[in-house]
Design a protein around this motif. Structure first.
Motif: not given
Length: 192
Positions: A170-175, A187-192
């Motif tokens: 989902k990002g650099v720190n979230e997998s 639920a694991f989509r990117k937001t903002g």
């Protein structure tokens, strides 16, 4: 973010095919011996201009134990160069047989008639979508803005285990590991 390079995918395709066969030859061989499957782990959304790269991607995903639907291998009778109601219906039916969609973003993606349609359709009924960026020489990934809402796929070593597995980032720190992500992909989509 780790990206896959075109040269890595072409090399992977060569190693998977023995190095001397091109995409057309592999197509004929796989169609001739294909056991028509009724379900797949992955619908591989891609540009047909990337046939050699797609063979590499498919091989990597299969090495992780995933079953992969590639339209020109499983359904060579479809003419994807022309958008028709019959072809769209066949592709819709195949998407419903798949647990997820991996959108292989390459330099050729922007010219695909089908990729945005596949992405939108699959999002409407499943939501299990991840982007797999394939770049030249490890460039950073920049896709169309709507691709930014989806996580991207990566391969990484499993924590405290020598085996590797597919990760959704989902990002650099979230997998999340593939199986965990697949249970609730929206639920694991990117937001903002």
């Amino acid at each position: 973010m780790t990206t896959f390079t075109e040269s890595q995918m072409r090399q992977r395709a060569r190693s998977k095919t023995g190095g001397f066969r091109d995409a057309t030859t592999v197509l004929k061989e796989e169609v001739a011996s294909a056991n028509k499957m009724s379900s797949f782990d992955i619908f591989l959304s891609h540009s047909t201009s990337d046939a050699q790269i797609i063979l590499g991607v498919k091989g990597i995903l299969e090495d992780y134990g995933k079953t992969v639907y590639v339209d020109w291998l499983e359904d060579p009778q479809l003419n994807r160069r022309h958008v028709t109601a019959a072809t769209a219906e066949a592709i819709r039916n195949r998407m419903h047989q798949c647990s997820s969609l991996i959108y292989v973003h390459s330099e050729n993606s922007k010219s695909s008639k089908w990729m945005p349609w596949e992405l939108g359709y699959f999002d409407g009924f499943s939501g299990a979508i991840a982007i797999l960026p394939v770049t030249k020489n490890g460039e950073s990934f920049t896709g169309q803005e709507y691709l930014g809402i989806y996580p991207y796929i990566d391969e990484a070593p499993r924590i405290r285990s020598p085996t590797k597995e597919i990760w959704i980032n989902k990002g650099v720190n979230e997998s999340r590991a593939w199986d965990t992500w697949l249970r609730n992909p929206r639920a694991f989509r990117k937001t903002g």
